[in-house]
Design a protein around this motif. Structure first.
Motif, PDB file in Angstrom:
ATOM      1  N   ALA A 208     -19.299 -63.757  61.071  1.00 38.97           N
ATOM      2  CA  ALA A 208     -20.231 -62.503  59.884  1.00 38.97           C
ATOM      3  C   ALA A 208     -21.558 -62.178  60.338  1.00 38.97           C
ATOM      4  O   ALA A 208     -22.513 -61.399  59.255  1.00 38.97           O
ATOM      5  N   LEU A 209     -22.181 -62.897  60.954  1.00 40.08           N
ATOM      6  CA  LEU A 209     -23.620 -62.709  61.010  1.00 40.08           C
ATOM      7  C   LEU A 209     -23.959 -61.678  61.496  1.00 40.08           C
ATOM      8  O   LEU A 209     -24.783 -60.389  60.958  1.00 40.08           O
ATOM      9  N   LEU A 210     -23.037 -60.140  62.349  1.00 39.10           N
ATOM     10  CA  LEU A 210     -23.197 -59.086  62.979  1.00 39.10           C
ATOM     11  C   LEU A 210     -23.027 -58.356  61.909  1.00 39.10           C
ATOM     12  O   LEU A 210     -22.984 -56.951  60.993  1.00 39.10           O
ATOM     13  N   ALA A 211     -21.517 -58.745  61.468  1.00 35.78           N
ATOM     14  CA  ALA A 211     -20.839 -58.246  60.021  1.00 35.78           C
ATOM     15  C   ALA A 211     -21.690 -57.879  59.028  1.00 35.78           C
ATOM     16  O   ALA A 211     -21.339 -56.875  58.159  1.00 35.78           O
ATOM     17  N   GLU A 212     -22.431 -58.462  58.358  1.00 38.53           N
ATOM     18  CA  GLU A 212     -23.261 -58.720  57.130  1.00 38.53           C
ATOM     19  C   GLU A 212     -24.502 -57.965  57.552  1.00 38.53           C
ATOM     20  O   GLU A 212     -25.334 -57.540  56.538  1.00 38.53           O
ATOM     21  N   SER A 213     -24.468 -57.434  58.929  1.00 34.69           N
ATOM     22  CA  SER A 213     -26.237 -57.160  59.109  1.00 34.69           C
ATOM     23  C   SER A 213     -27.042 -56.158  58.164  1.00 34.69           C
ATOM     24  O   SER A 213     -27.591 -55.458  58.327  1.00 34.69           O
ATOM     25  N   GLY A 214     -25.835 -54.985  57.863  1.00 37.06           N
ATOM     26  CA  GLY A 214     -26.460 -54.210  57.426  1.00 37.06           C
ATOM     27  C   GLY A 214     -26.624 -53.954  56.109  1.00 37.06           C
ATOM     28  O   GLY A 214     -27.084 -53.553  54.987  1.00 37.06           O
ATOM     29  N   VAL A 215     -25.454 -55.514  55.239  1.00 45.19           N
ATOM     30  CA  VAL A 215     -26.096 -55.704  54.206  1.00 45.19           C
ATOM     31  C   VAL A 215     -27.622 -56.215  54.051  1.00 45.19           C
ATOM     32  O   VAL A 215     -28.206 -55.648  52.751  1.00 45.19           O
ATOM     33  N   ALA A 216     -27.549 -56.912  54.732  1.00 43.54           N
ATOM     34  CA  ALA A 216     -29.644 -57.616  54.529  1.00 43.54           C
ATOM     35  C   ALA A 216     -30.429 -56.440  54.594  1.00 43.54           C
ATOM     36  O   ALA A 216     -31.408 -56.380  54.457  1.00 43.54           O
ATOM     37  N   LEU A 217     -29.334 -55.457  55.565  1.00 41.17           N
ATOM     38  CA  LEU A 217     -31.068 -54.256  56.147  1.00 41.17           C
ATOM     39  C   LEU A 217     -30.905 -53.414  54.478  1.00 41.17           C
ATOM     40  O   LEU A 217     -32.480 -53.137  54.212  1.00 41.17           O
ATOM     41  N   ARG A 218     -29.481 -52.943  53.568  1.00 40.15           N
ATOM     42  CA  ARG A 218     -29.997 -52.470  53.031  1.00 40.15           C
ATOM     43  C   ARG A 218     -30.984 -53.002  51.509  1.00 40.15           C
ATOM     44  O   ARG A 218     -31.027 -52.522  50.310  1.00 40.15           O
ATOM     45  N   ALA A 219     -30.488 -54.080  51.533  1.00 42.41           N
ATOM     46  CA  ALA A 219     -31.508 -54.990  50.990  1.00 42.41           C
ATOM     47  C   ALA A 219     -32.531 -55.020  51.494  1.00 42.41           C
ATOM     48  O   ALA A 219     -33.797 -54.856  49.831  1.00 42.41           O
ATOM     49  N   ARG A 220     -33.159 -54.445  51.914  1.00 39.88           N
ATOM     50  CA  ARG A 220     -34.217 -55.079  52.247  1.00 39.88           C
ATOM     51  C   ARG A 220     -35.232 -53.578  52.219  1.00 39.88           C
ATOM     52  O   ARG A 220     -36.553 -53.618  52.306  1.00 39.88           O
ATOM     53  N   ASP A 221     -34.478 -52.747  52.733  1.00 39.43           N
ATOM     54  CA  ASP A 221     -34.763 -51.449  53.574  1.00 39.43           C
ATOM     55  C   ASP A 221     -35.479 -50.529  54.018  1.00 39.43           C
ATOM     56  O   ASP A 221     -36.178 -49.762  54.340  1.00 39.43           O
ATOM     57  N   TYR A 222     -35.854 -51.896  55.133  1.00 38.01           N
ATOM     58  CA  TYR A 222     -36.285 -51.482  56.324  1.00 38.01           C
ATOM     59  C   TYR A 222     -35.495 -52.250  57.212  1.00 38.01           C
ATOM     60  O   TYR A 222     -35.161 -54.020  57.101  1.00 38.01           O
TER      61      TYR A 222
END
Length: 613
Positions: A341-355
């Motif tokens: 999940a650490l790599l699969a969910e990386s996009g969620v973390a990116l979009r949460a931060r916006d950078y």
């Protein structure tokens, strides 16, 4: 906790055309911050949007909220508010005594009444974590306020005829008045950790309201009012009084923060910080006739076999978590993160931060918060204790051998090694961080006559509060609010920070222990093993399966001729990291580079970021 957004324009009538739809779209980008309700208020010059997470007075606190005139019922002030004013009950009583009447039990209405009573300086009376946009109708003035430590975010961007603002950059981009651009300063923020200057926002055209500041925008221009700052003074209390004062402050602050009209619990790692909050929170709930306190911890599946100690991770959390649970009597649940999940969910973390953030350190926190949100709306956290009391290993090192730079970056070798040859010719990370470090030292509120270790440690604590802690709070806010979870941080209450700031290093390290002062203040409510446990950081991904998947993804990125990140990154340096084990750069194990490189590529692609050098 909520999300706020808005648009001020001195030339366009925002009650006409598509303006209301624009403000609605800005607020909609923040729907995950506020899943419970939405609202928009418009007037010719301004539109305020709001997404609500209902925590205080769920039935009566809808926003944007207006303060109405007693005679004609017309709105005088309108606010979109995010966060919590923890002392709102005391303020409500004082305002009632001054003749104010309330129609709700919300802290938002207290903010409005306080502003009517004291004007913009009302912000000096608030204890909590907050950001707000308040429109004064009579004076045609917009006030943007942010809490003293910057726990809650607030971004803004001035345009030709006004300003747009919001809780996250995505809200500003939705206005159509701001484009995602990044320059050399923003790239410095992306490629380094915890060196962002207060007020900077990564994106070239955006700014953050600085912690402890109130910005005001009127027809005549804008003003900035710094309403809170650290003040240096000699510490007069003896050790016993100092310990007792810290304990008293913590008990009062935690008791305030356990009050909520929705389910509340605590995040527990088994370290002294979260364990103390857990014990004091459980006691406060019991005293109020509630309990038991629900607690949650995180670990990686297979972590017992994969764990390897380093400078920031000296022991696994699980045994210490269990000791606290048994001692305090909490209702506990462990959240297990699957390595895939650490790599699969990386996009969620990116979009949460916006950078781009810090790779799996962001993702694992997001996964923890996602699980916790299934049970709670509010969680207490130990964030900020290491910064206030000196818990990180670099504090002791700086006391003995000052590094002459940002302490958490000590030992970093070639910062520019991963930059592409073309970018290295335009951006020297060493030079920029040295300049930022000197700038930060120039801000330190000195104490006359202070020298040697005490002088250096005052510098270190200032750097920690103004550079490192904001990085942590930003991460915490985005990873929690993407799930509509309010995370409260008692150690970041400005009343505690004001006291501890002037406590000298010899007392903060009481007994020769890191965070010795905090340990002494809470040792009677915790198991001895936890009281004496050395600092150990948030768990990181060490699974061979996860590491292999990251290597494969980076190899694919290097081979992709259309990967925008490869215009900024050195392919040979990345290949060497893919083949080797060394993904980090420095003594204190900063976030691994390869997962961050993947986020950089996704960011440039998804956000259409334009690099301006």
């Amino acid at each position: 906790m909520c999300g706020i957004a808005g648009w001020l324009d001195w030339e366009r009538d925002l009650t006409r055309g598509t303006a209301t739809a624009t403000v609605t779209a800005m607020a909609q980008t923040l729907a995950r911050r506020g899943p419970d309700d939405a609202g928009v208020w418009t007037a010719p010059r301004i539109g305020l949007g709001h997404r609500r997470l209902a925590v205080t007075d769920p039935g009566g606190g809808a926003q944007p909220m207006a303060a109405l005139g007693e005679d004609d019922g017309r709105p005088l002030l309108v606010v979109s508010f995010s966060g919590e004013i923890h002392n709102h009950r005391e303020l409500r009583a004082e305002l009632r005594a001054r003749g104010h009447r309330f129609r709700t039990a919300s802290d938002t209405e207290v903010l409005l009444a306080a502003h009517r009573q004291w004007g913009p300086e009302a912000v000096t009376r608030f204890a909590g974590m907050f950001a707000y946009a308040l429109w004064d109708i009579e004076r045609q003035t917009l006030h943007l306020g942010r809490d003293p430590l910057g726990v809650k975010p607030l971004y803004y961007a001035e345009h030709d005829s006004g300003v747009v603002f919001g809780s996250e950059p995505k809200a500003l981009f939705a206005s159509g008045l701001v484009e995602p651009e990044v320059d050399a300063e923003g790239l410095t923020d992306v490629f380094t950790v915890a060196a962002k200057r207060p007020g900077d926002a990564v994106y070239r055209t955006l700014r953050e309201v600085r912690p402890g500041h109130l910005l005001s925008f009127g027809r005549g221009g804008s003003t900035s009012y710094r309403y809170w700052r650290l003040v240096s003074a000699p510490h007069q209390d003896d050790p016993e009084t100092t310990v007792a004062t810290v304990r008293s402050l913590l008990e009062g602050i935690v008791a305030e923060q356990t009050l909520a009209d929705v389910p509340l619990g605590a995040l527990l790692s088994g370290g002294i910080d979260s364990s103390a909050i857990t014990a004091l929170g459980a006691a406060a709930l019991t005293a109020g006739g509630g309990g038991p306190l629900a607690t949650y911890s995180v670990d990686f599946a297979g972590g017992e076999d994969d764990f390897a100690a380093d400078a920031l991770h000296v022991s696994r959390d699980a045994p210490y978590v269990r000791a606290v649970v048994d001692h305090v009597g909490t209702k506990h649940q462990e959240v297990l993160v699957e390595p895939t999940a650490l790599l699969a969910e990386s996009g969620v973390a990116l979009r949460a931060r916006d950078y781009p953030g810090v790779g799996d350190l962001d993702v694992s926190l997001h996964l923890l918060f996602r699980e916790v949100r299934g049970h709670l709306t509010v969680a207490l956290s130990g964030e900020g204790a290491d910064d206030a009391f000196g818990g990180y290993p670099w504090f002791a090192q700086e006391a003995e051998r000052p590094s002459g730079g940002f302490p958490w970056s000590a030992g970093v070798r070639d910062r520019n090694a991963v930059l592409s040859p073309a970018l290295r010719g335009r951006l020297d990370l060493h030079e920029r961080l040295e300049r930022r470090y000197r700038e930060a030292l120039g801000e330190v509120p000195r104490l006359d006559g202070e020298s040697g270790t005490d002088r250096r440690m005052r510098e270190v604590y200032y750097l920690q509060h103004t550079r490192f802690l904001p990085f942590l709070l930003d991460r915490k806010d985005r990873m929690s609010m993407v799930h509509g979870l309010e995370v409260r941080v008692p150690y970041c209450d400005h009343r505690l920070i004001e006291y501890v700031w002037n406590v000298p290093w010899r007392l903060k390290s009481l007994g020769g222990r890191e965070k010795g002062l905090l340990r002494a203040a809470v040792e009677d409510v915790l198991p001895a093993a936890v009281v004496h446990r050395p600092k150990s950081g948030f768990p990181v991904g060490q699974s061979p399966e996860y590491l292999r998947s990251v290597r494969e993804a980076v190899s694919d990125m290097i081979s992709d001729p259309g990967a925008p990140a490869m215009e900024l990154l050195d392919a040979d340096a990345l290949r060497a990291m893919v083949r080797g084990r060394q993904w980090v750069n420095g003594d204190f194990t900063p976030p691994p580079i390869l997962p961050r490189a993947l986020q950089l590529n996704d960011w440039l692609t998804e956000y259409g970021v334009r690099v301006v050098l």
